[in-house]
Design a protein around this motif. Structure first.
Motif, PDB file in Angstrom:
ATOM      1  N   UNK A  35      -5.139 -39.741   9.928  1.00 57.84           N
ATOM      2  CA  UNK A  35      -6.231 -39.081  10.666  1.00 57.84           C
ATOM      3  C   UNK A  35      -6.501 -39.811  11.976  1.00 57.84           C
ATOM      4  N   UNK A  36      -6.555 -41.148  11.916  1.00 51.33           N
ATOM      5  CA  UNK A  36      -6.791 -41.929  13.135  1.00 51.33           C
ATOM      6  C   UNK A  36      -5.667 -41.722  14.141  1.00 51.33           C
ATOM      7  N   UNK A  37      -4.440 -41.580  13.647  1.00 57.17           N
ATOM      8  CA  UNK A  37      -3.306 -41.330  14.528  1.00 57.17           C
ATOM      9  C   UNK A  37      -3.479 -40.000  15.266  1.00 57.17           C
ATOM     10  N   UNK A  38      -3.951 -38.986  14.545  1.00 55.36           N
ATOM     11  CA  UNK A  38      -4.182 -37.674  15.158  1.00 55.36           C
ATOM     12  C   UNK A  38      -5.242 -37.757  16.244  1.00 55.36           C
ATOM     13  N   UNK A  39      -6.317 -38.497  15.958  1.00 56.48           N
ATOM     14  CA  UNK A  39      -7.378 -38.656  16.954  1.00 56.48           C
ATOM     15  C   UNK A  39      -6.856 -39.418  18.167  1.00 56.48           C
ATOM     16  N   UNK A  40      -6.085 -40.485  17.918  1.00 52.18           N
ATOM     17  CA  UNK A  40      -5.529 -41.270  19.024  1.00 52.18           C
ATOM     18  C   UNK A  40      -4.657 -40.400  19.924  1.00 52.18           C
ATOM     19  N   UNK A  41      -3.852 -39.548  19.319  1.00 59.49           N
ATOM     20  CA  UNK A  41      -2.986 -38.653  20.107  1.00 59.49           C
ATOM     21  C   UNK A  41      -3.825 -37.684  20.933  1.00 59.49           C
ATOM     22  N   UNK A  42      -4.976 -37.261  20.397  1.00 62.07           N
ATOM     23  CA  UNK A  42      -5.833 -36.337  21.152  1.00 62.07           C
ATOM     24  C   UNK A  42      -6.404 -37.006  22.392  1.00 62.07           C
ATOM     25  N   UNK A  43      -6.463 -38.349  22.376  1.00 62.00           N
ATOM     26  CA  UNK A  43      -6.904 -39.103  23.538  1.00 62.00           C
ATOM     27  C   UNK A  43      -5.749 -39.360  24.506  1.00 62.00           C
ATOM     28  N   UNK A  44      -4.553 -38.905  24.157  1.00 62.25           N
ATOM     29  CA  UNK A  44      -3.390 -39.119  25.011  1.00 62.25           C
ATOM     30  C   UNK A  44      -2.744 -40.470  24.814  1.00 62.25           C
ATOM     31  N   UNK A  45      -3.040 -41.158  23.710  1.00 62.57           N
ATOM     32  CA  UNK A  45      -2.512 -42.497  23.470  1.00 62.57           C
ATOM     33  C   UNK A  45      -1.173 -42.463  22.746  1.00 62.57           C
ATOM     34  N   UNK A  46      -0.368 -43.476  22.997  1.00 61.02           N
ATOM     35  CA  UNK A  46       0.877 -43.656  22.255  1.00 61.02           C
ATOM     36  C   UNK A  46       0.538 -44.310  20.925  1.00 61.02           C
ATOM     37  N   UNK A  47       1.284 -43.971  19.878  1.00 60.47           N
ATOM     38  CA  UNK A  47       1.009 -44.517  18.548  1.00 60.47           C
ATOM     39  C   UNK A  47       2.308 -44.941  17.872  1.00 60.47           C
ATOM     40  N   UNK A  48       2.191 -45.928  16.989  1.00 57.48           N
ATOM     41  CA  UNK A  48       3.295 -46.320  16.123  1.00 57.48           C
ATOM     42  C   UNK A  48       2.747 -46.382  14.701  1.00 57.48           C
ATOM     43  N   UNK A  49       3.324 -45.579  13.807  1.00 63.82           N
ATOM     44  CA  UNK A  49       2.916 -45.583  12.409  1.00 63.82           C
ATOM     45  C   UNK A  49       4.014 -44.916  11.581  1.00 63.82           C
ATOM     46  N   UNK A  50       4.279 -45.480  10.417  1.00 65.76           N
ATOM     47  CA  UNK A  50       5.357 -44.982   9.565  1.00 65.76           C
ATOM     48  C   UNK A  50       4.924 -43.745   8.779  1.00 65.76           C
TER      49      UNK A  50
END
Length: 225
Positions: A68-83
Motif C-alpha cells: 500500500x505504501x508503495x502505491x502511495x509513493x508512486x502516486x507522488x511520482x517517487x521511485x520505489x524498490x520492493x520485492x
C-alpha cells in the motif's frame, strides 16, 4: 540499481514521508528521520543527501502495508524498490522494507523499470487550479478537490458561486486576489476551465458544462471523494 538523475521534487519525498509517519509507518535512513546508517549507505548514496528513505511497518500485515505504501509513493511520482513481484536485482535486498527515492528507476522485483511520475491527470488538474511547489504532488487530496470544487461552483453551470470566497476562487484561477469578481477574473476562470478540460480529456471550450462536470466527478469518485 545505479543512481540516476533526480526527476521528482524533494518536496514530494518530504510529503510522502510525512504521510507515512502519520499512517503509522516507520520512516528511516533519512537525515530528518533518525539519520542515516553509514555502514549501510556509503558515500554517494541519496539517503545521505535526503533524497531517499526506507519505510517499515512490522506486524502480521507487513507485506500488505508495504505494498500500500508503495502505491502511495508512486502516486507522488517517487521511485520505489520492493520485492512485490520477485527478487530480481536489488529487490532481493528489499523484501522486508520499502525504499523510496526521487530518481527515475524503480524495481518491483522483476528488474528495473522507469518510475511513474504519479498520476498525470491529477498533475495536470493541479496545474489548472494553480497549485505549485510542494502542493503540486500528483495526489488527489482535499486541497486539490477544494480548488476544483471552487472552479466548478464559480461557473454558470455551478451557479456562479464562491463557496470559499471570491479571493480564494481568484487564487484558484490565477487572477488578482482583490475580492472583486469582474471581467479579468472571469477570463482567468475560463482559461483555468480550459486547462482542466484538457486534463480531463473533454472538449476544451472554456465552459464548465455537464460533460466537464461528469468527467471531474468520475475522477473524484476514483479517489474516494
Amino acid at each position: 540499481m545505479a543512481l540516476s538523475k533526480q526527476v521528482t521534487p524533494t518536496s514530494s519525498l518530504n510529503r510522502f514521508m510525512a504521510w507515512a509517519k502519520a499512517a503509522g509507518y516507520h520512516v528511516g535512513e533519512h537525515p530528518a528521520y533518525g539519520g542515516v546508517t553509514a555502514a549501510v549507505h556509503t558515500a554517494g548514496s541519496w539517503h545521505l543527501d535526503g533524497l531517499a528513505a526506507d519505510i517499515n511497518k512490522n506486524g502480521p500485515r507487513e507485506r500488505v502495508d508495504l505494498i500500500h505504501a508503495m502505491t502511495v509513493a508512486r502516486s507522488f511520482g517517487l521511485a520505489v524498490i520492493f520485492a512485490r513481484d520477485g527478487v530480481v536485482g536489488v529487490a532481493r535486498n528489499h523484501q522486508g522494507h520499502l525504499h523510496v527515492d526521487v530518481g527515475e528507476w524503480s524495481n518491483y522485483g522483476a528488474g528495473n523499470v522507469r518510475s511513474t511520475r504519479g498520476d498525470a491527470k491529477v498533475w495536470a488538474l493541479q496545474g489548472a487550479v494553480h497549485l505549485d511547489g510542494a502542493d503540486r504532488d500528483n495526489l488527489y487530496g482535499p486541497n486539490t478537490d477544494k480548488r476544483l470544487y471552487a472552479l466548478a461552483a464559480s461557473s454558470a453551470h455551478g451557479g456562479g458561486r464562491h463557496p470559499y470566497g471570491a479571493q480564494f476562487t481568484q487564487d484558484v484561477v490565477g487572477a488578482r486576489q482583490d475580492g472583486k469578481w469582474g471581467g479579468a477574473s472571469r477570463s482567468a476562470h475560463d482559461d483555468a476551465v480550459q486547462d482542466a478540460q484538457r486534463a480531463l480529456g473533454v472538449r476544451d471550450d472554456g465552459v464548465w458544462g455537464p460533460a466537464t462536470d461528469k468527467a471531474w466527478r468520475l475522477v473524484r469518485k476514483a479517489y474516494g471523494r
